[in-house]
Scaffold this active site. Sequence first.
Site, short mmCIF file in Angstrom:
data_model
loop_
_atom_site.label_atom_id
_atom_site.label_comp_id
_atom_site.label_asym_id
_atom_site.label_seq_id
_atom_site.Cartn_x
_atom_site.Cartn_y
_atom_site.Cartn_z
N CYS A 1 -12.87 -10.24 8.36
CA CYS A 1 -14.17 -10.85 8.11
C CYS A 1 -14.73 -10.50 6.73
O CYS A 1 -15.75 -11.02 6.32
CB CYS A 1 -15.16 -10.44 9.19
SG CYS A 1 -15.66 -8.71 9.09
N CYS B 1 -13.95 -2.39 12.82
CA CYS B 1 -14.93 -3.14 12.04
C CYS B 1 -16.17 -3.41 12.88
O CYS B 1 -16.07 -4.03 13.93
CB CYS B 1 -14.32 -4.44 11.56
SG CYS B 1 -15.50 -5.48 10.68
N CYS C 1 -12.57 -5.18 5.55
CA CYS C 1 -11.97 -5.71 6.77
C CYS C 1 -11.23 -6.99 6.38
O CYS C 1 -11.83 -7.90 5.83
CB CYS C 1 -13.05 -6.01 7.80
SG CYS C 1 -12.43 -6.99 9.19
N CYS D 1 -16.79 -7.55 13.10
CA CYS D 1 -16.00 -8.47 13.92
C CYS D 1 -15.26 -7.77 15.06
O CYS D 1 -14.64 -8.42 15.88
CB CYS D 1 -14.99 -9.23 13.06
SG CYS D 1 -13.64 -8.21 12.44
N ASP E 1 0.86 -1.18 0.00
CA ASP E 1 0.00 0.00 0.00
C ASP E 1 0.90 1.23 0.00
O ASP E 1 1.73 1.41 0.89
CB ASP E 1 -0.90 -0.01 1.25
CG ASP E 1 -1.76 1.24 1.34
OD1 ASP E 1 -2.77 1.30 0.64
OD2 ASP E 1 -1.39 2.17 2.10
N GLU F 1 -1.62 -1.50 -5.75
CA GLU F 1 -2.92 -0.95 -6.15
C GLU F 1 -2.73 0.01 -7.33
O GLU F 1 -1.62 0.29 -7.75
CB GLU F 1 -3.53 -0.22 -4.97
CG GLU F 1 -2.66 0.95 -4.53
CD GLU F 1 -2.95 1.40 -3.12
OE1 GLU F 1 -4.12 1.38 -2.76
OE2 GLU F 1 -2.00 1.76 -2.43
N ASP G 1 -3.57 1.65 6.58
CA ASP G 1 -2.58 1.23 5.59
C ASP G 1 -2.24 -0.26 5.74
O ASP G 1 -2.09 -0.97 4.75
CB ASP G 1 -1.30 2.06 5.72
CG ASP G 1 -1.58 3.54 5.56
OD1 ASP G 1 -2.58 3.88 4.90
OD2 ASP G 1 -0.81 4.36 6.10
ZN LIG Z 1 -14.29 -7.36 10.36
#
Ligand SMILES: [Zn+2]
Length: 368
Positions: A293, A309, A290, A312, A151, A238, A319
Amino acid sequence: MLDKKMPAYKKKERIPQDTPAKYKDEFPFLKEVDSFALCNVQLQLEKAFKDHFRNRKQFKLSKFKKKRDKQSYTTNNTHNSIRIDFEKSLLYLPKIREGVKIELHRTFDGKIKSVTVSRTNDGKYYASILVETENPRNKVVEPKSKACGIDLGLGHFATITNDFGSYKVEHPKYLRRVEERLRRHQRSLSRKQKGSKNSEKAKLRLARQHAYISNARNDFLHKLSKAIIDENQVVVVEDINVKGLLESRLAKSIADSGWSKFLTYLKYKAEWYGRILIQVDRFFPSSKLCHRCGYKNDDLALHDRTWCCPKCGETHDRDVNASINLYFVGLGRPEFTPVEQALVDDRSPHGLPKKPSCDETGSSTTKG
Ligand SMILES: [Zn+2]
């Protein structure tokens, strides 16, 4: 020669093709250089026109050169006219019988094809030597890590995740320091009277600083990209164009040259060393997913450096989370062939334990 071509070009007539020899009487200094040097200029000019007629948008018409810009000439080797004395550090060029003292940064085997001598605008001379050799490959080391995700950022140069974990790569400190010095030189130059001797001196000082910065930055980018390519079999990055657009404009201009160069270096080094480089599609939400999850956080704003998140409960460094998601792309798609652009869709990344996901894309959910 360009001057001869332009009127014909403007009148849409047949473009004349002169040889440099025609100009030797009118401009005696042309006799001082070897004929290959002139010949190469002619070839380059003819090619420029050919390219332009083939694709006017991509290849702009040739322009007259300014004397103060970078200058160079290329000459070819015939009957050993170009030689190097490695022991005495001398480069022999056509018409320079006594040789030129050089600073060699490495030795090489093979047949010298041509040499390009250039003078940068900070007043230094360089010679690039094109050599034909049987085995141009460098030594390839066994990768320690299957994949890595990178990243690119502004706070840190890059955040990288591989088989062994995540780490951040800082912008080199010396670059920061030199950039400050550069601004000082720029201010100093702007205070000098244009065309004066002091202004010329200030210009040269500024050019030297620019050269130093670009050398230092290239050194950093080469070493980092080489280390990454050595270490990993699959490298995932990316789409930096989109990233650049998202970030602030000023910051972008600072980071910009670094990012695209870094990517170029990664690309050709991956090719050299048989590694796979994947540039994920611009719609891949590397920051928003995330990594634990697969929940997609559509509310994530640019200034959110960390987020929690809701699905979860994991707290993410923006980053690090992005680089982990890119890493998963690399792990999940080892069958990718080495292409520059590989499409990656919006589904949860493969190869990670997933809890049932609540994102609206309807991605497949499996209990890991
Ligand atoms: Zn999550």
